[in-house]
Design a protein around this motif. Structure first.
Motif, PDB file in Angstrom:
ATOM      1  N   MET A   1       0.801  -1.608   0.283  1.00 45.29           N
ATOM      2  CA  MET A   1      -0.099   0.254  -0.181  1.00 45.29           C
ATOM      3  C   MET A   1       1.378   1.392  -0.062  1.00 45.29           C
ATOM      4  SD  MET A   1      -2.580   1.239   2.816  1.00 45.29           S
ATOM      5  CE  MET A   1      -3.743  -0.450   2.865  1.00 45.29           C
ATOM      6  N   HIS A   2       0.424   2.226  -0.784  1.00 42.17           N
ATOM      7  CA  HIS A   2       1.469   3.329  -0.541  1.00 42.17           C
ATOM      8  C   HIS A   2       0.509   4.624  -0.154  1.00 42.17           C
ATOM      9  CE1 HIS A   2       3.254   6.924  -2.857  1.00 42.17           C
ATOM     10  NE2 HIS A   2       2.338   7.367  -2.243  1.00 42.17           N
ATOM     11  N   LEU A   3       1.740   4.736   0.589  1.00 35.61           N
ATOM     12  CA  LEU A   3       1.239   5.750   2.247  1.00 35.61           C
ATOM     13  C   LEU A   3       1.478   6.857   1.711  1.00 35.61           C
ATOM     14  CD1 LEU A   3       1.944   3.715   5.243  1.00 35.61           C
ATOM     15  CD2 LEU A   3      -0.470   3.704   4.051  1.00 35.61           C
ATOM     16  N   ASN A   4       0.487   8.355   1.968  1.00 33.32           N
ATOM     17  CA  ASN A   4       1.279   9.042   2.410  1.00 33.32           C
ATOM     18  C   ASN A   4       0.705  10.598   2.784  1.00 33.32           C
ATOM     19  OD1 ASN A   4      -1.462  10.502   0.950  1.00 33.32           O
ATOM     20  ND2 ASN A   4      -1.132   9.652  -0.104  1.00 33.32           N
ATOM     21  N   SER A   5       0.653  11.696   3.189  1.00 31.25           N
ATOM     22  CA  SER A   5       0.513  12.379   4.225  1.00 31.25           C
ATOM     23  C   SER A   5       0.221  13.932   3.832  1.00 31.25           C
ATOM     24  CB  SER A   5       1.092  12.184   5.683  1.00 31.25           C
ATOM     25  OG  SER A   5       2.627  12.289   5.455  1.00 31.25           O
TER      26      SER A   5
ATOM     27  N   ASN B   1      -1.715   4.904   9.985  1.00 30.82           N
ATOM     28  CA  ASN B   1      -1.008   5.780  11.002  1.00 30.82           C
ATOM     29  C   ASN B   1      -0.692   4.029  11.329  1.00 30.82           C
ATOM     30  OD1 ASN B   1       0.255   7.466  12.157  1.00 30.82           O
ATOM     31  ND2 ASN B   1      -0.861   7.494  14.238  1.00 30.82           N
ATOM     32  N   GLY B   2      -0.198   3.342  11.001  1.00 36.31           N
ATOM     33  CA  GLY B   2      -0.313   2.095  11.261  1.00 36.31           C
ATOM     34  C   GLY B   2      -1.221   0.898  11.554  1.00 36.31           C
ATOM     35  N   LYS B   3      -2.599   1.438  10.991  1.00 40.42           N
ATOM     36  CA  LYS B   3      -3.913   0.305  11.678  1.00 40.42           C
ATOM     37  C   LYS B   3      -4.379   0.776  10.474  1.00 40.42           C
ATOM     38  CE  LYS B   3      -8.191   0.632  14.167  1.00 40.42           C
ATOM     39  NZ  LYS B   3      -7.777   0.076  15.405  1.00 40.42           N
ATOM     40  N   GLU B   4      -5.263  -1.175  10.699  1.00 41.64           N
ATOM     41  CA  GLU B   4      -5.470  -1.283   9.073  1.00 41.64           C
ATOM     42  C   GLU B   4      -6.748  -1.161   9.638  1.00 41.64           C
ATOM     43  OE1 GLU B   4      -4.242  -4.748   7.370  1.00 41.64           O
ATOM     44  OE2 GLU B   4      -2.338  -3.617   6.441  1.00 41.64           O
ATOM     45  N   ILE B   5      -7.805  -0.682   8.657  1.00 39.83           N
ATOM     46  CA  ILE B   5      -9.488  -0.261   8.898  1.00 39.83           C
ATOM     47  C   ILE B   5      -9.930  -0.454   7.359  1.00 39.83           C
ATOM     48  CG2 ILE B   5     -11.029   1.528   8.977  1.00 39.83           C
ATOM     49  CD1 ILE B   5      -9.324   3.162  10.281  1.00 39.83           C
TER      50      ILE B   5
ATOM     51  N   ASP C   1      -7.338  12.787  10.747  1.00 40.74           N
ATOM     52  CA  ASP C   1      -6.560  13.562  10.032  1.00 40.74           C
ATOM     53  C   ASP C   1      -5.386  13.480   9.017  1.00 40.74           C
ATOM     54  OD1 ASP C   1      -3.371  15.452  11.008  1.00 40.74           O
ATOM     55  OD2 ASP C   1      -3.862  14.625  12.267  1.00 40.74           O
ATOM     56  N   SER C   2      -5.554  13.523   8.042  1.00 39.49           N
ATOM     57  CA  SER C   2      -4.837  13.666   6.629  1.00 39.49           C
ATOM     58  C   SER C   2      -3.229  13.941   6.995  1.00 39.49           C
ATOM     59  CB  SER C   2      -5.133  13.820   5.545  1.00 39.49           C
ATOM     60  OG  SER C   2      -5.642  15.305   5.964  1.00 39.49           O
ATOM     61  N   SER C   3      -2.836  14.301   8.233  1.00 38.91           N
ATOM     62  CA  SER C   3      -1.462  14.261   8.365  1.00 38.91           C
ATOM     63  C   SER C   3      -0.873  12.930   8.818  1.00 38.91           C
ATOM     64  CB  SER C   3      -0.802  15.546   9.940  1.00 38.91           C
ATOM     65  OG  SER C   3      -1.321  15.156  11.030  1.00 38.91           O
ATOM     66  N   LEU C   4      -1.875  12.327   9.479  1.00 45.06           N
ATOM     67  CA  LEU C   4      -1.324  10.456  10.005  1.00 45.06           C
ATOM     68  C   LEU C   4      -0.865  10.368   9.052  1.00 45.06           C
ATOM     69  CD1 LEU C   4      -3.949  10.738  12.766  1.00 45.06           C
ATOM     70  CD2 LEU C   4      -1.450  10.823  12.496  1.00 45.06           C
ATOM     71  N   PRO C   5       0.319   9.280   8.192  1.00 42.61           N
ATOM     72  CA  PRO C   5       0.430   8.551   7.115  1.00 42.61           C
ATOM     73  C   PRO C   5      -1.012   8.005   6.721  1.00 42.61           C
ATOM     74  CG  PRO C   5       1.923   8.195   8.648  1.00 42.61           C
ATOM     75  CD  PRO C   5       1.119   9.161   9.888  1.00 42.61           C
ATOM     76  N   HIS C   6      -1.174   7.966   5.132  1.00 40.64           N
ATOM     77  CA  HIS C   6      -2.977   6.752   5.026  1.00 40.64           C
ATOM     78  C   HIS C   6      -2.226   6.286   3.491  1.00 40.64           C
ATOM     79  CE1 HIS C   6      -3.440  11.319   4.205  1.00 40.64           C
ATOM     80  NE2 HIS C   6      -4.220  10.603   3.029  1.00 40.64           N
ATOM     81  N   GLY C   7      -3.087   5.442   3.548  1.00 42.77           N
ATOM     82  CA  GLY C   7      -3.425   4.451   2.090  1.00 42.77           C
ATOM     83  C   GLY C   7      -4.186   3.872   1.762  1.00 42.77           C
ATOM     84  N   MET C   8      -4.496   3.042   0.955  1.00 42.24           N
ATOM     85  CA  MET C   8      -6.003   2.377   0.169  1.00 42.24           C
ATOM     86  C   MET C   8      -5.667   1.408  -0.407  1.00 42.24           C
ATOM     87  SD  MET C   8      -7.897   6.117  -1.142  1.00 42.24           S
ATOM     88  CE  MET C   8      -6.801   6.432   0.626  1.00 42.24           C
TER      89      MET C   8
END
Length: 185
Positions: A125-129, A148-152, A163-170
């Motif tokens: 998964m590509h992460l961005n913030s 932010n290290g959790k999978e949902i 909060d999109s400053s946290l690393p996220h991807g989909m």
């Protein structure tokens, strides 16, 4: 005119930087990305995140639409986007953004219909913030969001505000495409 949307965006990024008489280093630093990432974006050699484009647009006080589509929004009272008629950009073959308010001037939010095509399980998964906040509402399919290290996991009708400053991807689940409404603030 270039038919490749990523190449067109890269050309507009370089043009903006040159008009503002900024170095690559200044733009990369102001948008909290590495110099290598920024250079790859200007050369159209890497994925160009809408989130990064939004950061650049906000930082340099221009419309996101100018960077993404090369046009300045015109409407200030309302703007209608008919079903499946939004201006779209395909960041890579597995990822497509359809802008829902591209013609509205001075937007406070950027709404998109995002389509994520399935990939093999071994593709990371590509992460961005980026600064701000984001809301995703699933319209079709099942979506795995890394935050932010959790999978949902989100199913149809589920939403996530974060909060999109946290690393996220989909990532699309079950080998099927996912469509969701993304509102980036």
């Amino acid at each position: 005119m270039c038919d490749d949307p990523i190449q067109s965006i890269a050309t507009r990024l370089r043009g903006l930087r040159e008009v503002l008489e900024l170095s690559e280093e200044e733009v990369a630093e102001s948008c909290h990305i590495s110099l290598e990432e920024y250079r790859a974006m200007e050369r159209a050699e890497s994925d160009i995140s809408v989130n990064v484009l939004q950061s650049i647009a906000r930082r340099y006080d221009i419309s996101l639409d100018v960077l993404m589509f090369g046009e300045e929004p015109k409407m200030s009272a309302y703007f209608i986007t008919r079903a499946d008629k939004g201006v779209s950009v395909e960041r890579q073959k597995a990822y497509k953004y359809e802008a829902l308010a591209s013609g509205f001037r001075d937007r406070r939010i950027d709404p998109f219909i995002v389509t994520v095509e399935p990939t093999s399980d071994d593709v990371p998964m590509h992460l961005n913030s980026h600064s701000g906040q984001e809301m995703n509402y699933v319209l079709e399919g099942r979506l795995l969001i890394g935050l932010n290290g959790k999978e949902i996991v989100l199913n149809v009708g589920d939403s996530l505000y974060f909060d999109s400053s946290l690393p996220h991807g989909m990532k699309a689940l079950d080998g099927k495409k996912v469509r969701f409404l993304a509102i980036i603030m």
